[in-house]
Enzyme design. Sequence first.
Site, PDB file in Angstrom:
ATOM      1  N   ARG A 241       0.857  -1.188   0.000  1.00 23.99           N
ATOM      2  CA  ARG A 241       0.000   0.000   0.000  1.00 23.99           C
ATOM      3  C   ARG A 241       0.886   1.228   0.000  1.00 23.99           C
ATOM      4  O   ARG A 241       1.914   1.272   0.697  1.00 23.99           O
ATOM      5  CB  ARG A 241      -0.917   0.024   1.235  1.00 23.99           C
ATOM      6  CG  ARG A 241      -2.069  -0.975   1.184  1.00 23.99           C
ATOM      7  CD  ARG A 241      -3.112  -0.605   0.122  1.00 23.99           C
ATOM      8  NE  ARG A 241      -4.227  -1.548   0.087  1.00 23.99           N
ATOM      9  CZ  ARG A 241      -4.295  -2.620  -0.701  1.00 23.99           C
ATOM     10  NH1 ARG A 241      -3.304  -2.899  -1.540  1.00 23.99           N
ATOM     11  NH2 ARG A 241      -5.354  -3.405  -0.673  1.00 23.99           N
ATOM     12  N   GLU A 270      -3.894   7.019  -4.733  1.00 25.73           N
ATOM     13  CA  GLU A 270      -4.296   6.371  -5.993  1.00 25.73           C
ATOM     14  C   GLU A 270      -5.674   6.848  -6.419  1.00 25.73           C
ATOM     15  O   GLU A 270      -6.545   7.002  -5.568  1.00 25.73           O
ATOM     16  CB  GLU A 270      -4.357   4.846  -5.790  1.00 25.73           C
ATOM     17  CG  GLU A 270      -3.007   4.233  -5.699  1.00 25.73           C
ATOM     18  CD  GLU A 270      -3.062   2.720  -5.467  1.00 25.73           C
ATOM     19  OE1 GLU A 270      -4.037   2.067  -5.870  1.00 25.73           O
ATOM     20  OE2 GLU A 270      -2.120   2.216  -4.869  1.00 25.73           O
ATOM     21  N   HIS A 288      -1.102  -0.330  -9.987  1.00 25.50           N
ATOM     22  CA  HIS A 288      -1.669  -1.308  -9.044  1.00 25.50           C
ATOM     23  C   HIS A 288      -2.050  -2.622  -9.751  1.00 25.50           C
ATOM     24  O   HIS A 288      -3.226  -2.983  -9.842  1.00 25.50           O
ATOM     25  CB  HIS A 288      -2.886  -0.709  -8.314  1.00 25.50           C
ATOM     26  CG  HIS A 288      -3.217  -1.410  -7.026  1.00 25.50           C
ATOM     27  ND1 HIS A 288      -3.694  -0.767  -5.912  1.00 25.50           N
ATOM     28  CD2 HIS A 288      -3.142  -2.717  -6.679  1.00 25.50           C
ATOM     29  CE1 HIS A 288      -3.901  -1.629  -4.937  1.00 25.50           C
ATOM     30  NE2 HIS A 288      -3.575  -2.831  -5.394  1.00 25.50           N
TER      31      HIS A 288
HETATM   32  C1  8YV Z   1      -6.407  -6.114  -5.527  1.00 27.35           C
HETATM   33  C2  8YV Z   1      -4.828  -5.719  -3.582  1.00 27.35           C
HETATM   34  O1  8YV Z   1      -6.320  -5.938  -6.883  1.00 27.35           O
HETATM   35  O2  8YV Z   1      -5.967  -7.625  -2.774  1.00 27.35           O
HETATM   36  C3  8YV Z   1      -5.416  -6.577  -2.527  1.00 27.35           C
HETATM   37  O3  8YV Z   1      -5.317  -6.166  -1.351  1.00 27.35           O
HETATM   38  O4  8YV Z   1      -4.162  -4.803  -3.312  1.00 27.35           O
HETATM   39  C4  8YV Z   1      -5.001  -5.912  -5.030  1.00 27.35           C
HETATM   40  O5  8YV Z   1      -4.095  -6.849  -5.476  1.00 27.35           O
HETATM   41  C5  8YV Z   1      -7.404  -5.169  -4.966  1.00 27.35           C
HETATM   42  O6  8YV Z   1      -7.403  -5.133  -3.585  1.00 27.35           O
HETATM   43  C6  8YV Z   1      -8.799  -5.509  -5.430  1.00 27.35           C
HETATM   44  O7  8YV Z   1      -9.772  -4.961  -4.584  1.00 27.35           O
END
Ligand code: 8YV
Length: 323
Positions: A241, A270, A288
């Site tokens: 993050r 983001e 992302h």
């Molecule tokens: C996802 C992510 O694409 O799963 C996670 O926490 O950061 C990502 O890989 C995203 O969260 C989809 O909601």
Amino acid sequence: MSKPIVAVTRRLPAPTEAKMTELFEVRLNPQDLELTAEQIITICEDVQILVPTVTDKIDAKLIGNLPPSVRMIANFGAGVDHIDVDAATARSVVVTNTPGVLTEDTADLAFALLLTVTRRMGEGARIVRGGKWKGWTPTFMMGHRVTGKQLGIIGMGRIGQALAKRARGLDMQIHYHNRNRIDEKMERVLEATYWQSLDNMLAHIDFLSINCPKTPETYHLLNADRLKLLKPQAIIVNTARGDIIDEKALIESLKTGAIAGAGLDVYENEPKIDQNLIGLENVVLLPHLGSATYESRQEMGDKVVTNIMDFTTGRLSADFIIK
Ligand code: 8YV
């Protein structure tokens, strides 16, 4: 028995939407437009289960305004930092996520970023595409060797360990900082060194990968003072993050050459990217993409469906409930 009513905030992979349509009375978002808090509340009218993604801010205010019919938030994704889990729990709304299925693909991306920055592939690709390549010379565009170097990992959960396995393939030495030490057997397999002190680890490594969840404790974990502890040849990779790193301080370190480069898949605000980052040559910036494979996204959808089925039939394992 009537089908559970499910509201989904974003367009999901086609096989997931097909399965949901078969099993649930589902409200989809075929236009895939990001919804406002008000719109999320509106689509939840009479709904039992809300399926959000990382782009939805499910904060205490929104949770407080959800119709009382909502009993579950089945997140499509592993990280739940965009959901106020305490506020949900206080309203007896169960929160679930989709861990495990995106581990390998996210680790692949982290390792790819590490190589891309270190071997200057972003810069090289820009030169070729820009028609600026004048030909091979013995000193042109040199990067550094990755094999055998010291890799520090913050967050040695599933993704951190999957990254360590890849790095061992290049004989890298693994160092990690984590809330807890991982089990002894895995530590031996990875030949990993545990550092209780993050500060001490930072001074020792050539590469740093962020793989921990975002929590109040990890917010700006990598601040200006900690960035100063890294070696000038250090390269940082973040697929977790954005706000685990103080982005302004990172930009400063990159600009002044206090560190050598960064590969980022995630950002503090983001999808807004700080223009100062875009202006830097020694960074690789991705939108992302950690879990963006057909396989991961479909398995994430399958996990969401299973979580909902288990919840509605009273079989939801405590392991999948976020507290
Ligand atoms: C996802 C992510 O694409 O799963 C996670 O926490 O950061 C990502 O890989 C995203 O969260 C989809 O909601």
